[in-house]
Structure formats: C-alpha cells, structure tokens
Design an enzyme around this catalytic site. Structure first.
Site, mmCIF file in Angstrom:
data_model
loop_
_atom_site.group_PDB
_atom_site.id
_atom_site.type_symbol
_atom_site.label_atom_id
_atom_site.label_comp_id
_atom_site.label_asym_id
_atom_site.label_seq_id
_atom_site.Cartn_x
_atom_site.Cartn_y
_atom_site.Cartn_z
ATOM 1 N N TYR A 133 10.868 19.628 3.673
ATOM 2 C CA TYR A 133 9.549 20.269 3.566
ATOM 3 C C TYR A 133 9.548 21.615 4.280
ATOM 4 O O TYR A 133 10.181 21.758 5.339
ATOM 5 C CB TYR A 133 8.474 19.404 4.227
ATOM 6 C CG TYR A 133 8.075 18.180 3.457
ATOM 7 C CD1 TYR A 133 7.055 18.226 2.529
ATOM 8 C CD2 TYR A 133 8.709 16.961 3.686
ATOM 9 C CE1 TYR A 133 6.667 17.088 1.829
ATOM 10 C CE2 TYR A 133 8.334 15.816 2.991
ATOM 11 C CZ TYR A 133 7.308 15.891 2.072
ATOM 12 O OH TYR A 133 6.928 14.760 1.388
ATOM 13 N N TYR A 186 14.456 11.826 1.414
ATOM 14 C CA TYR A 186 14.762 12.268 2.783
ATOM 15 C C TYR A 186 14.633 11.110 3.772
ATOM 16 O O TYR A 186 13.872 10.166 3.540
ATOM 17 C CB TYR A 186 13.856 13.435 3.198
ATOM 18 C CG TYR A 186 12.367 13.150 3.140
ATOM 19 C CD1 TYR A 186 11.709 12.512 4.185
ATOM 20 C CD2 TYR A 186 11.619 13.540 2.035
ATOM 21 C CE1 TYR A 186 10.352 12.262 4.136
ATOM 22 C CE2 TYR A 186 10.254 13.295 1.976
ATOM 23 C CZ TYR A 186 9.624 12.660 3.023
ATOM 24 O OH TYR A 186 8.282 12.402 2.965
ATOM 25 N N ARG A 202 12.694 7.930 2.350
ATOM 26 C CA ARG A 202 11.590 7.968 1.393
ATOM 27 C C ARG A 202 12.126 8.249 -0.006
ATOM 28 O O ARG A 202 12.965 9.123 -0.188
ATOM 29 C CB ARG A 202 10.595 9.098 1.717
ATOM 30 C CG ARG A 202 9.754 9.009 2.956
ATOM 31 C CD ARG A 202 8.650 7.987 3.006
ATOM 32 N NE ARG A 202 8.121 7.382 1.803
ATOM 33 C CZ ARG A 202 7.083 7.832 1.096
ATOM 34 N NH1 ARG A 202 6.440 8.914 1.450
ATOM 35 N NH2 ARG A 202 6.662 7.186 0.023
ATOM 36 N N HIS A 233 9.209 11.948 -4.139
ATOM 37 C CA HIS A 233 7.791 11.815 -4.489
ATOM 38 C C HIS A 233 7.100 13.162 -4.450
ATOM 39 O O HIS A 233 7.522 14.074 -3.740
ATOM 40 C CB HIS A 233 7.074 10.837 -3.550
ATOM 41 C CG HIS A 233 7.086 11.266 -2.117
ATOM 42 N ND1 HIS A 233 8.166 11.017 -1.277
ATOM 43 C CD2 HIS A 233 6.203 11.951 -1.368
ATOM 44 C CE1 HIS A 233 7.923 11.513 -0.078
ATOM 45 N NE2 HIS A 233 6.744 12.106 -0.100
ATOM 46 N N HIS A 267 3.270 14.676 -3.716
ATOM 47 C CA HIS A 267 1.933 14.348 -3.211
ATOM 48 C C HIS A 267 0.876 14.970 -4.119
ATOM 49 O O HIS A 267 0.991 16.144 -4.484
ATOM 50 C CB HIS A 267 1.735 14.912 -1.808
ATOM 51 C CG HIS A 267 2.631 14.337 -0.757
ATOM 52 N ND1 HIS A 267 2.277 13.259 0.017
ATOM 53 C CD2 HIS A 267 3.873 14.695 -0.341
ATOM 54 C CE1 HIS A 267 3.254 12.981 0.872
ATOM 55 N NE2 HIS A 267 4.239 13.839 0.674
#
Lengths: 238, 232
Positions: A105, A144, A154, A157, A159
């Site tokens: 991120y 990640y 995770r 995905h 959001h």
C-alpha cells in the site's frame, strides 16, 4: 408527516463484530449488543446527488494517474449496484482503494518490504449510471503478509466503499478474486459465513475482457433493500 | 463447449458474486488500517469552512493525493460548532486508525436528500451535512459543522438535535452506527430514540460543552462507559 419506509435489517451474510480469529476484533468489538431503533428521516436519508462535491470528480482508471503505466496485470472490474430486490441503485458513488501488484500500500504505515510502484496510487472512485452500472480499470493487487498470526497472508482484494441512498445503507466491503486459495484461510473473509462469503468473490468474465488490454472481472454490490411505499388503500377489502 | 466459439468460452461457473442462488446483501468487511489515501479527503471534516480538516496527508506522498480538494463554498446558516472526541478501545487506548463519518440535518432541520420530502423547510445551498474525519495519532476525530435543527421522529414526534455517526476501523468488521446528542438541548428528555436506550447508558450519546462552541464526546468501543451502538 408519515413515518419513512424503513430499510431491511442486515441479512445472514453479515459478519459478527467479534471474530476472535481476526485478532483486532478482540479489543474493538463492542461487548454490549446493539440497540434496535426505528428508521427516522435520519436513517433513511443520505447525501445523494452531490457525491462529486464531497469526494471529487470520478477517477475510473487507476492505471492512468501517473506518468507511466503501473506494473502488474491490468484488469477491469464492472458490475451493478443493486438493492436486495434487484432494483438498480443509480448515481451512487463507489470509492476504491487497494495495494499495488506486489501487495504494497502507498501508506507510511505499511511495513511490508515489497516495492512501491511510482506509477500506482491505488485509489479511485466511480459513480453508477441509471441502471446502477459501474466500471473501473486497475491492476490486480498482490497478496501481502500481516501480523494477525504466524505466516498470515491476506488474499488479493480491492476495498470498496459505498454510501448508497441512505445512512442505513452505508457499506464498506472487500472484493476478492476467484482463483485465490488464500480466501479460504483468511480470518477477515472467514468472518462471513458460507455460502455468503462467496458473494465477495468476483467472477472472471471473457465477455468484458478486452483483447490485448485487460482481464475482466464482474462484481455486483447489493445494498439493503426497502419495501416500496405502500399505496394508500381506500374502500373496504371485506 | 464445442458449439461455443473459442472467443466466447467462459470458465465453468462456480459459486461466486454472480450466482443467483446466493444473491443478497454484500457482506461488510473491515476498512483496514490503510484507507487514508482512499477515503478521508482534505476538508472532509470541515462542513462549514475551507480548511484541510479530516485528512491525514502525511501518511502518503503528495503525488499520490487523488482525493478531493476542499472547494470554496459560502458559509452555511446556523450556529457554528466544533465537535471532537477520542475513539478508544476496550483498554482505553486511543484508536489511531479509525474513521468517523457524520450525517446531519441543516440548522433548520432539513436533510439534503431527495428522501426528505419536507419542501416547506429550505435546503441550505452551502451545507451538505456529510463529513468524514480520520482519527489522529491521539485517536481524536474533529469536525466543524453547524448545530442541526430538530427533525421528525416516529408517529409525529420530534427528535432532539442529533448527528448520526458511523465508525470504521481496523478490527471493526462492519460499520458501527451511533448518534451524538447535545447536553441541554431542546427535546432531549423526550427524544424517541434516546428513550430506547437504558437510562444509565444515555450519557454515552450526549456531547458536553467544552468551551465556547466546542462539544466533546468520546466513542468507546468497550470498557467503562462503552458507547451505545445501534442496530439499523
């Protein structure tokens, strides 16, 4: 004024607030049960029709926000925003944010060692048309690691955040990918019981896949529904 | 498959988002800890001015700011207030990665929404009534807004002035909905929603004055004085 028509309650697919396998819920899930309240104008209204004034203009191509092309598999995500009765939710904003292709991120507190991509931010927003349709272009985010438990990863995905028509319909969710084995062992996805968890898994679609350009994924978002305003009934119905 | 052209072949359907057999509300998931570059825009917490309140731009590079920039608008009618509080967890520790949203009527008690049918009460062209604030490193949210007017409640009743609140955070699997009322305001004693809350817990929903025009209410996810959350 007559009382507004209420929205329906959460259905069986809603996750619990406390889900101990997802460690962060242990100190953050309220202990007391929530108190049911009637839907007043406060709950049945929302900032409709002025999303761009609030959030800014649409940004539907997350691969075109910088000088160069981001690294990764280019994809389009398209679908509709509907209510529980299959009615389209038009002119509603979807806010989007995600990690880059390496699962990193663009955030100062993301300590994962995968590289940042100077050509990818991973944030955008789109608005639905009269049929509730939307579409955006991005790159497929990577998986990640995170600190929930030893060797926790995770699944990939995206959001998604939706206001919907009313305070009662506010939704933040995550969209997953159909070929991802991590979903089955992810405590956040697993907080949603089966089979409802599969509602969050997008479908690969050859029809929306653009030749020599991008893989297509389909994802509909379904918001709480609401009974239609009842017709005034006159006369006797014996 | 043989009668479908190669270019039109889709993989066999598995149970997924598109399967009519499991059609229904999309389940909620946590907002996670890394939403700051995607959701809380500069000025999102300032419903009356042009400041940058609400965002945390220090958490990502300037060239990755794709959120809204606060646009100049006029000043809304009404009593300007500041509304602040700490979000804390069961141990009383501040929640530094929460996002608080508010939704409220204007000073005259009208919602800026097609679903508020009361055309006899004017919309304020300078006021939307929706705001978003990230919490700070101290766990604090802070809004600048106007004191909302009263709006109707069930069965022809009148609600006390209040602001609807949504709370999102890492570890919060679905939106937590609550309300903020104001100590000493008209109608507080017979507000129809507050009346549904056990008397000993009502204080968790009532902001206290903390100086001229400043109101404070902490949002506690657990422990002593846990905030009342609503099932909508």
């Amino acid at each position: 004024m007559t009382d507004p028509v209420p929205y329906r309650p959460l259905d069986a697919g809603a996750p619990p607030l406390l889900f101990p396998e997802y460690g962060s819920t242990r100190l953050r899930a309220p202990h007391q049960p929530p108190i049911a309240i009637p839907h007043t104008l406060t709950e049945t209204t929302g900032p409709t029709g002025c999303w761009d004034r609030l959030m800014g203009p649409a940004a539907a191509d997350l691969t075109a926000q910088h000088k160069g092309e981001p690294i990764g598999q280019r994809i389009t995500v398209s679908g509709r925003v509907l209510d529980e009765d299959n009615r389209p939710v038009s002119d509603t904003v979807i806010e989007i944010w995600q990690a880059n292709a390496a699962g990193r991120y663009i955030h100062a507190k993301d300590g994962w060692g995968a590289p940042l991509d100077p050509n990818f931010t991973g944030a955008g927003r789109v608005v639905t048309d009269a049929q509730g349709r939307y579409s955006f272009t991005t790159i497929r985010p990577g998986a990640y690691p995170w600190g929930n438990h030893k060797n926790a990863w995770r699944p990939s995905h995206i959001h998604l955040s939706l206001l919907g028509p009313a305070f009662a319909t506010r939704l933040v969710t995550q969209m997953y990918f159909p070929d991802d084995p991590l979903i089955e062992i992810d405590p956040i996805a697993n907080a949603v019981p089966m089979p409802y968890r599969q509602r969050m898994v997008s479908r690969f679609d050859i029809a929306t896949t653009q030749p020599n350009h991008a893989l297509g994924y389909l994802f509909d978002v379904v918001l709480k529904g609401r009974d239609q305003t009842p017709f005034e009934e006159g006369g006797d119905h014996g | 498959m043989a009668d479908i052209a190669l270019e039109d072949r889709n993989p066999a359907a598995r149970q997924d988002n598109q399967d009519p057999a499991i059609f229904g509300q999309t389940p909620s998931q946590t907002v996670g800890p890394f939403f700051h570059y995607g959701l809380p825009w500069k000025g999102g917490a300032d419903l009356i001015g042009k400041s940058d309140m609400g965002a945390r731009p220090e958490l990502f590079g300037e060239d990755h700011y794709v959120l809204n920039l606060s646009a100049p608008t006029g000043t809304p009618t009404g009593e300007a207030i500041e509304l602040a509080g700490i979000v804390c967890d069961h141990d009383g520790e501040p929640v530094v990665d929460a996002m608080v949203e508010i939704w409220q009527a204007n000073a005259a008690g009208r919602y800026r929404s097609a679903d508020d049918p009361r055309d006899d009460i004017a919309i304020d062209p300078h006021f939307v009534g929706f705001g978003r604030s990230s919490t700070s490193e101290a766990g604090e949210f802070r809004f600048r807004t106007v004191m909302p007017g009263r709006v109707p409640g069930p069965g022809g009743s009148l609600q006390a002035p209040h602001i609807a609140v949504s709370l999102f955070a890492r570890g919060v699997l679905r939106r937590l909905a609550t309300r903020i009322y104001f100590a000493g305001s008209d109608g507080l004693a017979d507000d129809p929603v507050l009346a549904l809350v056990p008397a000993e817990r009502r204080d968790t929903l009532i902001a206290r004055r903390d100086g001229e025009g400043v109101w404070r209410l902490d949002l506690r996810l657990g422990g002593e004085g846990e905030t009342v959350f609503f099932d909508l």
